[in-house]
Design a protein around this motif. Structure first.
Motif, PDB file in Angstrom:
ATOM      1  N   LYS A 471      -2.971   4.752 -10.377  1.00  0.00           N
ATOM      2  CA  LYS A 471      -1.740   4.376  -9.668  1.00  0.00           C
ATOM      3  C   LYS A 471      -0.618   4.082 -10.668  1.00  0.00           C
ATOM      4  O   LYS A 471       0.543   4.443 -10.433  1.00  0.00           O
ATOM      5  CB  LYS A 471      -2.004   3.143  -8.796  1.00  0.00           C
ATOM      6  CG  LYS A 471      -0.841   2.777  -7.899  1.00  0.00           C
ATOM      7  CD  LYS A 471      -0.633   3.822  -6.798  1.00  0.00           C
ATOM      8  CE  LYS A 471       0.618   3.545  -5.988  1.00  0.00           C
ATOM      9  NZ  LYS A 471       0.795   4.525  -4.912  1.00  0.00           N
ATOM     10  N   GLU A 478      -0.587   8.542  -3.363  1.00  0.00           N
ATOM     11  CA  GLU A 478      -1.537   7.608  -2.751  1.00  0.00           C
ATOM     12  C   GLU A 478      -2.819   7.705  -3.573  1.00  0.00           C
ATOM     13  O   GLU A 478      -3.292   8.809  -3.839  1.00  0.00           O
ATOM     14  CB  GLU A 478      -1.802   8.057  -1.312  1.00  0.00           C
ATOM     15  CG  GLU A 478      -2.418   7.006  -0.444  1.00  0.00           C
ATOM     16  CD  GLU A 478      -1.405   5.942  -0.027  1.00  0.00           C
ATOM     17  OE1 GLU A 478      -1.428   4.867  -0.650  1.00  0.00           O
ATOM     18  OE2 GLU A 478      -0.609   6.204   0.890  1.00  0.00           O
ATOM     19  N   VAL A 499      -3.705  -6.491  -7.415  1.00  0.00           N
ATOM     20  CA  VAL A 499      -2.834  -7.315  -6.568  1.00  0.00           C
ATOM     21  C   VAL A 499      -1.767  -8.003  -7.429  1.00  0.00           C
ATOM     22  O   VAL A 499      -0.584  -8.018  -7.080  1.00  0.00           O
ATOM     23  CB  VAL A 499      -3.682  -8.336  -5.768  1.00  0.00           C
ATOM     24  CG1 VAL A 499      -2.799  -9.377  -5.102  1.00  0.00           C
ATOM     25  CG2 VAL A 499      -4.536  -7.606  -4.733  1.00  0.00           C
ATOM     26  N   ASN A 502       1.201  -5.992  -8.264  1.00  0.00           N
ATOM     27  CA  ASN A 502       1.928  -5.448  -7.103  1.00  0.00           C
ATOM     28  C   ASN A 502       1.681  -3.957  -6.924  1.00  0.00           C
ATOM     29  O   ASN A 502       2.577  -3.206  -6.523  1.00  0.00           O
ATOM     30  CB  ASN A 502       3.442  -5.688  -7.229  1.00  0.00           C
ATOM     31  CG  ASN A 502       3.773  -7.149  -7.405  1.00  0.00           C
ATOM     32  OD1 ASN A 502       3.353  -7.980  -6.590  1.00  0.00           O
ATOM     33  ND2 ASN A 502       4.480  -7.494  -8.469  1.00  0.00           N
ATOM     34  N   LYS A 504      -0.237  -0.753  -5.149  1.00  0.00           N
ATOM     35  CA  LYS A 504      -0.841  -0.467  -3.852  1.00  0.00           C
ATOM     36  C   LYS A 504      -1.844   0.685  -3.996  1.00  0.00           C
ATOM     37  O   LYS A 504      -1.484   1.794  -4.344  1.00  0.00           O
ATOM     38  CB  LYS A 504       0.252  -0.107  -2.838  1.00  0.00           C
ATOM     39  CG  LYS A 504      -0.251   0.153  -1.434  1.00  0.00           C
ATOM     40  CD  LYS A 504      -0.577   1.618  -1.241  1.00  0.00           C
ATOM     41  CE  LYS A 504      -1.247   1.936   0.057  1.00  0.00           C
ATOM     42  NZ  LYS A 504      -0.356   2.529   1.013  1.00  0.00           N
ATOM     43  N   SER A 583       1.093   1.006   4.699  1.00  0.00           N
ATOM     44  CA  SER A 583       1.231  -0.358   4.171  1.00  0.00           C
ATOM     45  C   SER A 583       1.690  -0.317   2.712  1.00  0.00           C
ATOM     46  O   SER A 583       1.441   0.649   1.987  1.00  0.00           O
ATOM     47  CB  SER A 583      -0.116  -1.076   4.257  1.00  0.00           C
ATOM     48  OG  SER A 583      -0.064  -2.279   3.526  1.00  0.00           O
ATOM     49  N   THR A 584       2.352  -1.376   2.301  1.00  0.00           N
ATOM     50  CA  THR A 584       2.748  -1.460   0.892  1.00  0.00           C
ATOM     51  C   THR A 584       1.737  -2.275   0.102  1.00  0.00           C
ATOM     52  O   THR A 584       1.902  -2.481  -1.098  1.00  0.00           O
ATOM     53  CB  THR A 584       4.126  -2.140   0.752  1.00  0.00           C
ATOM     54  OG1 THR A 584       4.046  -3.424   1.395  1.00  0.00           O
ATOM     55  CG2 THR A 584       5.225  -1.310   1.377  1.00  0.00           C
ATOM     56  N   ARG A 585       0.712  -2.766   0.788  1.00  0.00           N
ATOM     57  CA  ARG A 585      -0.255  -3.627   0.123  1.00  0.00           C
ATOM     58  C   ARG A 585      -1.596  -2.922  -0.088  1.00  0.00           C
ATOM     59  O   ARG A 585      -1.966  -2.030   0.674  1.00  0.00           O
ATOM     60  CB  ARG A 585      -0.477  -4.899   0.955  1.00  0.00           C
ATOM     61  CG  ARG A 585       0.737  -5.843   0.956  1.00  0.00           C
ATOM     62  CD  ARG A 585       0.569  -6.926   1.988  1.00  0.00           C
ATOM     63  NE  ARG A 585      -0.739  -7.553   1.944  1.00  0.00           N
ATOM     64  CZ  ARG A 585      -1.121  -8.491   1.060  1.00  0.00           C
ATOM     65  NH1 ARG A 585      -0.276  -8.920   0.159  1.00  0.00           N
ATOM     66  NH2 ARG A 585      -2.348  -8.991   1.087  1.00  0.00           N
ATOM     67  N   THR A 586      -2.279  -3.347  -1.118  1.00  0.00           N
ATOM     68  CA  THR A 586      -3.609  -2.807  -1.380  1.00  0.00           C
ATOM     69  C   THR A 586      -4.534  -3.138  -0.218  1.00  0.00           C
ATOM     70  O   THR A 586      -4.619  -4.288   0.220  1.00  0.00           O
ATOM     71  CB  THR A 586      -4.148  -3.373  -2.707  1.00  0.00           C
ATOM     72  OG1 THR A 586      -3.475  -2.703  -3.767  1.00  0.00           O
ATOM     73  CG2 THR A 586      -5.643  -3.164  -2.845  1.00  0.00           C
ATOM     74  N   THR A 587      -5.197  -2.088   0.276  1.00  0.00           N
ATOM     75  CA  THR A 587      -6.037  -2.255   1.461  1.00  0.00           C
ATOM     76  C   THR A 587      -7.430  -1.714   1.187  1.00  0.00           C
ATOM     77  O   THR A 587      -7.574  -0.622   0.628  1.00  0.00           O
ATOM     78  CB  THR A 587      -5.428  -1.484   2.649  1.00  0.00           C
ATOM     79  OG1 THR A 587      -4.084  -1.917   2.827  1.00  0.00           O
ATOM     80  CG2 THR A 587      -6.212  -1.731   3.929  1.00  0.00           C
TER      81      THR A 587
END
Ligand SMILES: Cc1ncc(C[n+]2csc(CCOP(=O)(O)OP(=O)(O)O)c2C)c(N)n1
Ligand SMILES: [Mg+2]
Length: 637
Positions: A471, A478, A499, A502, A504, A583-587
């Motif tokens: 990333k 993605e 995290v 920041n 994702k 989403s903009t967050r790590t999932t």
């Protein structure tokens, strides 16, 4: 304004070894095809007494008060040293080995935690600069905390264990030794034939020692990444063999992708009609949509590629190291008259299988071969056979991707959903377990960077830290790490780093309460899946055959700051993926899959020796099957 102490001697700068190293690293560039980039993109680290006041102080000074003209070497705080090396390797791989990271660790366990990552880098031929801290060069306080004492020699430290897994290894016992060492290290990092882990061990006292460095050391330096062209005579020998081929097959390895050789490979296949199979590192070198693409070869390959491999009279290996998975442990190529032509930067690899060697950059070599093969084309009936085999396998793939297995989904359905949902420029990452095999057989890669399988070292725990590195290297893609529950439990903690940065990424966790891979292997080799599922020790049997270990990996990921979506069906999985993508967050998506598959049908063998003598009937049976397969194994002389 410069804050470095100036010295009487003109043209020098007084800096510690740590400061000089950081400043030097920030001034290094690589160049290929006219494009320049910073060679050392940043530094991962974890501090301890071995590096906090040396390299650590230097990184601080570089961040908060750099000297005039000094570039930044950005620092990233990892959670586990093995993880940070994996992240560094993934970064470099994603950047086609033109950029790398430095990794600084404290002495002792901090440093030895990097050995696995270093081995992975060297085996996968990906650059990483490893900076272990070392015991005092003065030997005054010996034994310092965490020092290995060897009565045979005071010169031995745990860092000697990096030697067999490094392409370059040095220890800086006097400041001025850094000058030749740092230069040699950059050369190895940027030499595609030699690259891998480059290790410079830094005794903790020497890191803080000052020296008057020649300013020239810190000038911008550009390391040109070569594209060696084939020697004309070698090219001619290779062309003569290929021209005589009736049933040739090209095997594309990772070298094609690193050399940015996809267009050259497609042009070669267009011109000659020669089918192209891929290895784990080479998948995507040619798009799955190209008519010549036949997909994965070898032990975890597909029926189409393996049928062609079995008959091929000439095998052209490009940028491949011919791992046992590629050759099906030397049972894949069965034509008694088969000959090999290998195009590789590394003579060591080019020589494998008694090949006609073409030592060259993959792209340059493919271009030269295409030009020299003008007028050659495989016959139409061969092209039709290729198309028929590929169409047959496409039907198997569809079946595996849409099984509607119940009550638990098969993992091939999860892989199929991902293959359909992910974009061409997105990156899927995996390394160990049963998934590499399924992916190699089924995944349809549409671009050279979409498929990121670490299968040289197949190191459990690689996926999550690698997602971070990829990333960082490809922020617009993605990045999806697919990870088994076993692999997850090895190294989940870089989620906290992801995290904190920041970043994702999407992590897909397939929970099957054990090792689908090694469980299946164990059963097929007569070992009854012994010790391959995560179960409680049963009070009565005193064996690991109780209920599932009550482990909540979803909660574990949540505790480190990831959003978590828990799903049970493929439809829910698709929805969750779509949510995670926007989403903009790590999932992390948690899904339970069936430990017993079904997996894609296997069409080739893998040599895993079975006990030659056993009381267990299961083992005796497996041994006789083993002997049958062994008969197909051959040297290519
Ligand atoms: C660091 C490391 N230790 C051991 C292995 C051997 N090994 C290969 S696959 C595997 C099990 C993987 O389990 P999991 O991640 O749950 O994947 P599954 O097989 O269930 O798909 C093991 C132990 C390895 N590849 N890497
Ligand atoms: Mg598992």
């Amino acid at each position: 304004m410069s804050n470095d102490a100036t010295t009487a001697a003109e043209g020098t700068r007084r800096l510690t070894v740590g400061q000089a190293l950081v400043r030097f690293l920030a001034s290094q560039y690589s160049e290929r095809d006219g494009v320049q980039q910073r060679l050392i993109a940043g530094a991962f680290g974890i501090f301890g007494h071995g590096n906090v006041a040396g390299v650590g102080q230097a990184l601080l000074q570089n961040e908060v008060e750099p000297a005039a003209g000094e570039d930044r070497l950005k620092y990233y705080l990892a959670r586990n040293e093995q993880g940070m090396v994996h992240a560094a390797v993934s970064y470099a791989r994603t950047r086609n080995r033109l950029q790398a990271f430095a990794c600084t660790a404290s002495i002792g366990p901090g440093s030895t935690n990097m050995i696995t990552g270093a081995a992975l880098a060297t085996i996968d031929r990906v650059p990483v600069l490893i900076l272990p801290s070392d015991i005092f060069a003065t030997r005054f306080p010996d034994p310092v905390l965490q020092q290995l004492e060897d009565p045979r020699s005071l010169d031995i430290s745990v860092n000697d264990a990096f030697k067999p897994v490094s392409r370059f290894w040095d220890r800086i016992n006097r400041p001025e030794q850094l000058i030749p060492s740092a230069l040699a290290a950059m050369r190895v990092l940027t030499d595609p034939a030699e690259t891998g882990a480059v290790t410079i061990c830094l005794p903790q006292d020497v890191q803080a020692e000052a020296y008057d460095w020649p300013l020239e050391l810190f000038r911008k330096r550009v390391w040109h990444v070569a594209r060696p062209a084939p020697e004309p005579a070698a090219l001619a020998r290779a062309v003569a063999i290929i021209r005589a081929a009736k049933k040739p097959l090209l095997v594309a390895g990772g070298g094609v992708i690193y050399s940015d050789g996809s267009a050259a490979l497609a042009a070669f296949a267009d011109a000659t009609g020669i089918p192209v199979a891929d290895t784990q590192a080479g998948k995507g070198a040619i798009s799955c949509e190209h008519p010549a693409s036949v997909g994965g070869i070898g032990s975890t390959g597909n029926d189409a590629a393996n049928a062609l491999a079995s008959d091929a009279d000439v095998v052209i290996g490009v940028g491949t190291r011919y791992s046992d998975f590629t050759t099906a442990s030397h049972t894949a190529f069965r034509n008694p008259d088969v000959r090999f032509v290998n195009l590789n930067l590394l003579a060591f690899d080019a020589a494998k299988n008694s090949a006609e060697m073409v030592v060259a950059d993959a792209r340059a070599g493919l271009e030269a071969l295409t030009a020299a093969l003008q007028g050659y084309r495989v016959v139409e009936s061969y092209s039709q056979r290729v198309a028929g085999l590929v169409a047959d396998w496409a039907r198997v793939t569809e079946e595996c991707f849409h099984r509607n297995a119940a009550p638990l989904p098969a993992q091939t359905e999860v892989l199929g959903a991902l293959n359909e949902l992910m974009g061409d420029d997105d990156i899927v990452i995996n390394a160990a377990g049963s998934m590499p095999g399924d992916l190699q057989a089924l995944w349809r890669a549409r671009s050279p960077k979409q498929y990121h399988l670490e299968y040289g070292y197949s190191c459990m725990g690689y996926e999550i830290p690698a997602a971070m590195g990829a990333k960082m290297a490809a922020p617009d893609s993605e990045v999806v790490a697919i990870v088994g529950d076993g692999s997850y439990q090895m190294l989940p903690q870089e989620i906290a780093t992801i995290v904190s940065e920041n970043l994702k990424v999407i992590i897909v966790l397939l929970q099957n309460h054990g090792f689908a891979s090694i469980g299946g292997l164990s059963e097929s080799r007569g070992s009854q899946r012994f010790g391959t599922s995560y179960r409680m020790r049963d009070g009565e049997s005193d064996r690991l055959d109780g209920g599932y270990v009550p482990l909540d990996l979803a909660a574990n990921a949540r505790s480190m700051g990831a959003d978590v979506l828990e799903v049970a069906t493929i439809e829910e999985f698709r929805d969750a993926y779509r949510k995670a993508a926007v989403s903009t967050r790590t999932t992390l998506i948690h899904i339970e899959t069936d430990l017993y598959g079904p997996n894609p049908p296997a069409s080739a063998w893998w040599d895993v020796p079975v006990s030659q003598s056993a009381r267990l009937e299961s083992t005796r049976q497996a041994h006789s099957e083993y002997l049958e397969h062994k008969k197909d194994q051959r040297h290519h002389l």
